[in-house]
Design a protein around this motif. Structure first.
Motif, short mmCIF file in Angstrom:
data_model
loop_
_atom_site.label_atom_id
_atom_site.label_comp_id
_atom_site.label_asym_id
_atom_site.label_seq_id
_atom_site.Cartn_x
_atom_site.Cartn_y
_atom_site.Cartn_z
N UNK A 146 0.95 -0.97 0.19
CA UNK A 146 0.06 0.19 -0.05
C UNK A 146 0.93 1.35 -0.04
N UNK A 147 0.95 1.87 -1.18
CA UNK A 147 1.88 3.17 -1.25
C UNK A 147 1.32 4.28 -0.28
N UNK A 250 14.56 4.75 5.83
CA UNK A 250 13.24 4.56 6.23
C UNK A 250 13.09 3.01 6.33
N UNK A 251 13.31 2.31 5.38
CA UNK A 251 12.84 1.01 5.39
C UNK A 251 13.80 0.03 6.37
N UNK A 257 7.71 -1.02 6.28
CA UNK A 257 7.78 -0.30 5.22
C UNK A 257 8.72 -0.88 4.10
N UNK A 258 8.49 -0.48 2.79
CA UNK A 258 9.22 -0.78 1.69
C UNK A 258 9.37 0.10 0.70
N UNK A 259 10.46 0.10 -0.26
CA UNK A 259 10.61 1.36 -1.22
C UNK A 259 9.80 1.00 -2.55
N UNK A 283 3.50 0.71 2.58
CA UNK A 283 3.18 -0.35 3.99
C UNK A 283 3.18 -1.77 3.27
N UNK A 284 3.08 -2.62 4.03
CA UNK A 284 2.98 -4.22 3.64
C UNK A 284 1.95 -4.60 4.57
N UNK A 285 0.78 -5.37 3.84
CA UNK A 285 -0.37 -5.65 4.35
C UNK A 285 -0.17 -7.14 4.66
#
Length: 498
Positions: A146-147, A250-251, A257-259, A283-285
């Motif tokens: 989810x960007x 950030x990651x 979080x991922x880029x 964000x990773x769901x």
């Protein structure tokens, strides 16, 4: 003229059938005493009870036919995922009830914070909860990105979040889950709640506030094809924040979080929007379940997730999802097996419910077979010993009487021994061993007759010569006695346990 007696009526067809099918097959049970039945039946009953108890402690209960999943807003991506899950589980006759919510934050409250909520499955965005807050949750893996779209009002494009200090920021509506994520991002940059003004609005309402100047920045979690994003990208007064400078940092600091990269022209190739690649944070769901959810249902969910999320997307490659990643919650065993390619063997060839039933039956049969195999070896000798013991026990009586016959017997003693032999013969006639042991019974009866005949000869001599000096047993008589004793001894050696 006398009448002949009337013949008895022939048995009816039902009576003949009953006699042939039920009465005759069961008649042999009367030939074996209850002691033999108990000797064999009690160990079997105990073994079966132990086997059932062991199996009951090992076997899983049957999977439920109805489970509940928390999704999200009715027009959102989570709701669309839920509908696809429901259709796929329905193929295996499992009803998936969908519970619409305000978003990931409310999903977390239902499955993570409320232990009594009737929710078994939920889509949870990374960073919302922790294992310490919800030790009863397990993850089936990451299913989507989810960007994080950060738009700020103005002409100049921002390249990071520190410029948001002192701004008015729309952080998302209550229950959406965006607010907690935004606070973590700002907190990592040293921006506390007192350093900005928060507007608890999201979606179209937040975009309107930005374009009208009531908000300086907004944070959205939307799919890249959402019309709302296209409107903002086309607006000259809204600029998308590019995280390319510090996305890797950030990651590393926030692993949930991922880029991701929004390619140039991804929203509109004709007008080339955006005009250059933009690096975003996503964000990773996770697909999370309660630890009480049946393993078979988890496997079904993983199979459904592979069909729902495996396609190529704007930010993910083909078959990238579901992904075996550990974010906030521990991975379930079923997820590890699924990603290792070990699909349940029976489900490859049988329908879900049939495979599950067979699998549970196997758990019952394994301990039963483990107990039955030793019984097969032990019970037949035990039963044979119990039958032979009823026959050979009378040889002790015969040997005693025969040994007494070697000395001088009075007329009264011969009478007593004769009565005793008659009693033994009567008792032996009451024995009804199985046919396999009938020859031993007839041998015993022959030996009883032999001792009776021998005792009759002794009694006859005592009557013929009452005043004669009693004569010891002849050599022939001694040989006969040895024959009976030898037969008794042989029988004793044949009998197990004697």
């Amino acid at each position: 003229m006398s009448q002949s007696p009337r013949a008895a009526p022939a048995p009816s067809r039902t009576r003949r059938l009953l006699n042939r099918v039920v009465i005759r097959p069961l008649s042999w049970t009367r030939l074996v005493s209850w002691r033999q039945w108990l000797l064999v039946g009690v160990p079997i009953a105990i073994a079966v009870a132990i086997g059932l108890w062991v199996a009951a402690t090992l076997v899983e209960p049957a999977p439920p036919r109805r489970v509940t999943m928390a999704t999200g807003p009715e027009a959102g991506a989570y709701a669309a995922f839920g509908e696809q899950y429901r259709a796929l589980l329905a193929e295996d006759r499992v009803t998936l009830d969908l519970r619409p919510t305000a978003g990931a934050r409310e999903n977390w409250k239902l499955i993570g914070e409320d232990a009594n909520a009737a929710v078994d499955i939920a889509l949870i965005r990374g960073g919302i909860g922790t294992p310490e807050e919800a030790p009863h949750l397990e993850s089936l893996g990451v299913v989507s990105y989810e960007a994080l779209w950060v738009f700020c009002r103005g002409k100049a494009m921002l390249d990071d979040l520190p410029a948001l200090r002192g701004r008015t920021i729309a952080i998302g509506a209550k229950g959406a889950g965006t607010r907690r994520l935004v606070r973590k991002l700002l907190g990592a940059n040293g921006i506390g709640d007192d350093d900005f003004t928060a507007l608890e609005i999201g979606g179209v309402e937040a975009a309107t506030a930005l374009l009208e100047g009531r908000a300086d920045c907004i944070v959205l979690l939307e799919p890249p094809e959402a019309g709302l994003l296209k409107a903002l990208i086309y607006s000259p007064d809204a600029q998308l924040v590019d995280f390319s400078r510090r996305a890797d940092a950030y990651t590393k600091l926030l692993p949930f979080l991922t880029k991701v990269v929004l390619p140039e022209g991804a929203n509109d190739l004709e007008d080339n929007r955006p005009p250059k690649p933009v690096t975003l944070l996503a964000a990773q769901t996770e697909l999370v379940v309660r630890d009480t959810l049946h393993p078979a249902i988890r496997t079904l969910l993983l199979q459904a997730a592979a069909k729902v999320h495996s396609g190529v997307g704007m930010f993910n490659a083909d078959r990238e999802f579901p992904a075996l990643r550990t974010l906030d919650f521990p991975l379930a065993e079923e997820a590890l097996r699924f990603h290792a390619g070990s699909r349940p063997f029976l489900q490859r060839w049988l329908p879900f419910w049939v495979a599950n039933l067979v699998d549970r039956l196997i758990v019952f049969l394994v301990p039963m077979i483990a107990i039955a195999l030793p019984l097969v070896r032990v019970l037949p000798p035990l039963y044979a010993w119990s039958v032979r013991r009823r026959i050979y026990r009378w040889y002790g009586e015969l040997m005693y009487i025969e040994n007494e016959m070697l000395r001088d017997l009075s007329t009264g003693e011969t009478t007593d021994f004769a009565a005793r032999l008659d009693w033994i013969e009567h008792e032996v006639h009451q024995l009804h061993p199985p046919l396999a042991y009938a020859h031993q019974l007839y041998q015993l009866r022959q030996h009883i007759d032999f001792v009776q005949d021998k005792l009759g000869l002794i009694a006859q001599r005592a009557q013929d010569a009452p005043d004669a000096v009693p004569v010891p047993a002849t050599r022939a008589q001694g040989a006969d006695a040895d024959a009976v004793g030898g037969a008794a001894a042989a029988g004793s050696l044949d009998a197990p346990g004697m």
